[in-house]
Design a protein around this motif. Structure first.
Motif, PDB file in Angstrom:
ATOM      1  N   VAL A   1     -16.181 -49.391 -48.333  1.00 19.91           N
ATOM      2  CA  VAL A   1     -17.036 -48.110 -47.716  1.00 19.91           C
ATOM      3  C   VAL A   1     -16.485 -47.117 -48.916  1.00 19.91           C
ATOM      4  N   LYS A   2     -17.669 -46.683 -49.475  1.00 22.00           N
ATOM      5  CA  LYS A   2     -17.156 -45.158 -49.500  1.00 22.00           C
ATOM      6  C   LYS A   2     -17.767 -43.757 -48.705  1.00 22.00           C
ATOM      7  N   SER A   3     -18.523 -43.981 -48.142  1.00 19.82           N
ATOM      8  CA  SER A   3     -18.367 -43.038 -47.135  1.00 19.82           C
ATOM      9  C   SER A   3     -19.340 -43.551 -46.118  1.00 19.82           C
ATOM     10  N   VAL A   4     -19.180 -43.216 -44.837  1.00 17.91           N
ATOM     11  CA  VAL A   4     -20.840 -43.622 -43.415  1.00 17.91           C
ATOM     12  C   VAL A   4     -21.293 -42.356 -42.899  1.00 17.91           C
ATOM     13  N   ASN A   5     -22.284 -42.653 -42.800  1.00 14.88           N
ATOM     14  CA  ASN A   5     -23.080 -42.108 -42.355  1.00 14.88           C
ATOM     15  C   ASN A   5     -23.659 -41.729 -40.821  1.00 14.88           C
ATOM     16  N   ASN A   6     -22.749 -41.265 -39.774  1.00 18.72           N
ATOM     17  CA  ASN A   6     -23.166 -42.070 -38.516  1.00 18.72           C
ATOM     18  C   ASN A   6     -24.790 -41.639 -38.070  1.00 18.72           C
ATOM     19  N   LYS A   7     -25.360 -42.214 -37.837  1.00 19.59           N
ATOM     20  CA  LYS A   7     -26.716 -41.472 -36.889  1.00 19.59           C
ATOM     21  C   LYS A   7     -25.612 -42.171 -35.291  1.00 19.59           C
TER      22      LYS A   7
ATOM     23  N   GLN B   1     -15.056 -43.757 -33.056  1.00 21.42           N
ATOM     24  CA  GLN B   1     -14.667 -44.847 -33.739  1.00 21.42           C
ATOM     25  C   GLN B   1     -15.281 -45.875 -34.074  1.00 21.42           C
ATOM     26  N   ALA B   2     -16.136 -46.292 -33.991  1.00 21.14           N
ATOM     27  CA  ALA B   2     -17.008 -47.149 -35.098  1.00 21.14           C
ATOM     28  C   ALA B   2     -17.108 -46.231 -35.917  1.00 21.14           C
ATOM     29  N   ALA B   3     -17.142 -45.017 -36.272  1.00 19.44           N
ATOM     30  CA  ALA B   3     -17.434 -44.466 -37.272  1.00 19.44           C
ATOM     31  C   ALA B   3     -15.530 -44.812 -38.033  1.00 19.44           C
TER      32      ALA B   3
ATOM     33  N   LEU C   1     -16.176 -54.339 -36.414  1.00 18.31           N
ATOM     34  CA  LEU C   1     -17.029 -54.106 -34.612  1.00 18.31           C
ATOM     35  C   LEU C   1     -16.820 -54.346 -33.814  1.00 18.31           C
ATOM     36  N   GLU C   2     -16.813 -56.032 -34.028  1.00 16.50           N
ATOM     37  CA  GLU C   2     -16.450 -56.993 -32.855  1.00 16.50           C
ATOM     38  C   GLU C   2     -15.310 -56.784 -32.816  1.00 16.50           C
ATOM     39  N   LYS C   3     -14.684 -56.800 -33.623  1.00 14.56           N
ATOM     40  CA  LYS C   3     -12.671 -57.139 -33.662  1.00 14.56           C
ATOM     41  C   LYS C   3     -12.364 -55.684 -33.033  1.00 14.56           C
TER      42      LYS C   3
END
Length: 147
Positions: free
Chosen positions: A130-136, A119-121, A86-88
Motif C-alpha cells: 500500500v502506497k497511500s490510503v484515501n479514507n472516505k 483504525q481501518a485506515a 480488516l476482518e482480522k
C-alpha cells in the motif's frame, strides 16, 4: 514536303512529347514501397522499415499490456490483503468497501465510530504494497444517518 503540312505534324508531336515528359520531372512524394515504378531494392528496403516499425509497435503494445496486467494483479492482491486484515482486526469489513489502484487504497462505506474509521485506515496503510490510503469512510450514528 509542304512546310504547312510539316508544321501541323511537328507542333502537336512536340506538345505531346512535353506533356508526356512532365511526370518524369515531378518529385515522387509517395514512399518507395507504394510506388510501383521504384526499383525493387528501394521497395524491399521500405517494406523492411515498415515491418520493423510494425514490430516495434507490437512489442511496445505487448509491454504495456504486460505492465497493466501485472499492476492489476498486484492491486487485486492488495485489496484482498486489506480486506483480510480488516476482518482480522474485527472491523466491519462487509461495510467497508476497498478499492486499490496503483497501490493507492480507497476505503468507502459506513462505520459506527470515528475511531473505527481511523483504525481501518491504519490497518490498510500497514498492509504490504500500500502506497497511500484515501479514507472516505463515513461515520453512521445510531439512527442510521451519516455525518
Amino acid at each position: 514536303m509542304d512546310a504547312k503540312y510539316s508544321f501541323r505534324l511537328i507542333v502537336p508531336a512536340v506538345l505531346f512529347g512535353m506533356v508526356m515528359s512532365v511526370p518524369a520531372f515531378a518529385q515522387d512524394s509517395a514512399p518507395a514501397s507504394t510506388n510501383p515504378n521504384a526499383p525493387a531494392s528501394q521497395q524491399m528496403k521500405a517494406a523492411g522499415h515498415e515491418m520493423e516499425n510494425a514490430g516495434s509497435d507490437t512489442v511496445a503494445a505487448g509491454a504495456d499490456t504486460y505492465h497493466a496486467t501485472k499492476r492489476a494483479v498486484k492491486d487485486t492482491t492488495i485489496t484482498a490483503e486489506v480486506k483480510a486484515a480488516l476482518e482480522k482486526d474485527k472491523l466491519p469489513a462487509s461495510d467497508i468497501h476497498v478499492h486499490t489502484r496503483a497501490g493507492v487504497v480507497t476505503l468507502n462505506g459506513r462505520v459506527p465510530s470515528p475511531d473505527m474509521a481511523t483504525q481501518a485506515a491504519q490497518v490498510a496503510q500497514q498492509t504490504n504494497g500500500v502506497k497511500s490510503v484515501n479514507n472516505k469512510l463515513m461515520v453512521a450514528n445510531s439512527t442510521g444517518s451519516a455525518y
